[in-house]
Write an enzyme that holds these catalytic residues in place. Sequence first.
Site, PDB file in Angstrom:
ATOM      1  CB  SER A 169      50.127  40.174  41.914  1.00 25.19           C
ATOM      2  OG  SER A 169      49.320  39.041  41.691  1.00 25.19           O
ATOM      3  CG  HIS A 204      46.222  41.449  38.456  1.00 30.94           C
ATOM      4  ND1 HIS A 204      45.988  41.619  39.806  1.00 30.94           N
ATOM      5  CD2 HIS A 204      47.317  40.626  38.370  1.00 30.94           C
ATOM      6  CE1 HIS A 204      46.892  40.944  40.505  1.00 30.94           C
ATOM      7  NE2 HIS A 204      47.702  40.334  39.670  1.00 30.94           N
TER       8      HIS A 204
END
Length: 253
Positions: A84, A233
């Site tokens: 990320s 995620h």
Amino acid sequence: MELFYRELGEGQPLIILHGLFGSSDNWLSIAKLLAEDYHVYSVDQRNHGQSPHSDDFDYPTMAKDLSDFIDQHEIEDPIIIGHSMGGKVAMQYAVNNPQNWQKLIVVDIAPKSYEVHHDQILEGLNSLDLDNLKSRGDADKELSEYVPELGVRQFLLKNLNRDNSGFSWKINLPVLTKNIEIIGAGLDGRLSESKPVLFINGEKSGYIKEKDYSLIDEKFPGATVVTIKDAGHWVHAEKPEEFMETLTAFLNQ
């Protein structure tokens, strides 16, 4: 800036960079597995974990932090994994320093710009009155009004530190709040040569879409994208076996 890090194993150097609101702790299980074959450095980025706080917070600055860390520890030709926000830091470092890394693994983030989507989380974190907080349970209850997902709250509340004087944040919450739009910025530049780059995508995440593949190839010629089924995620935490299989196959090429 002297970044805090955890060091495990021996062999080819491998650096892990966590995402927004994260720390090296989030990657400890994966780091231990990788340490069987690699010399792993799992780093707390500025304004996170046990690393120093600073008003300066953007990708060029954090990419320079990584470059300085590599120089300080005399690391040569490392493998770099970034998740990320950490993936964007890793990408920016790789573009800025194309000669001083061996392989790059970017976990569930594309080199594009993203609209701000952490405002609800930040509102919830900023709403907690740490001076009058009695327990972590109370913090979880209050935060649930803003963040309904238990797993996400547990992840966020790992940043809550408690000592004899009470509760405090490990993260630099005011600076993260002020600079949240900067965290959505796209990659500046492109890799000038083809090198081994892997993007690992969580199928249910939505951070990397099929339409982003052309941009990935433009920024990192010849990069591979692998999608892990049923993963969100936090791919490495949700599907650790599949993540390690994908990672190991790439590292062994």
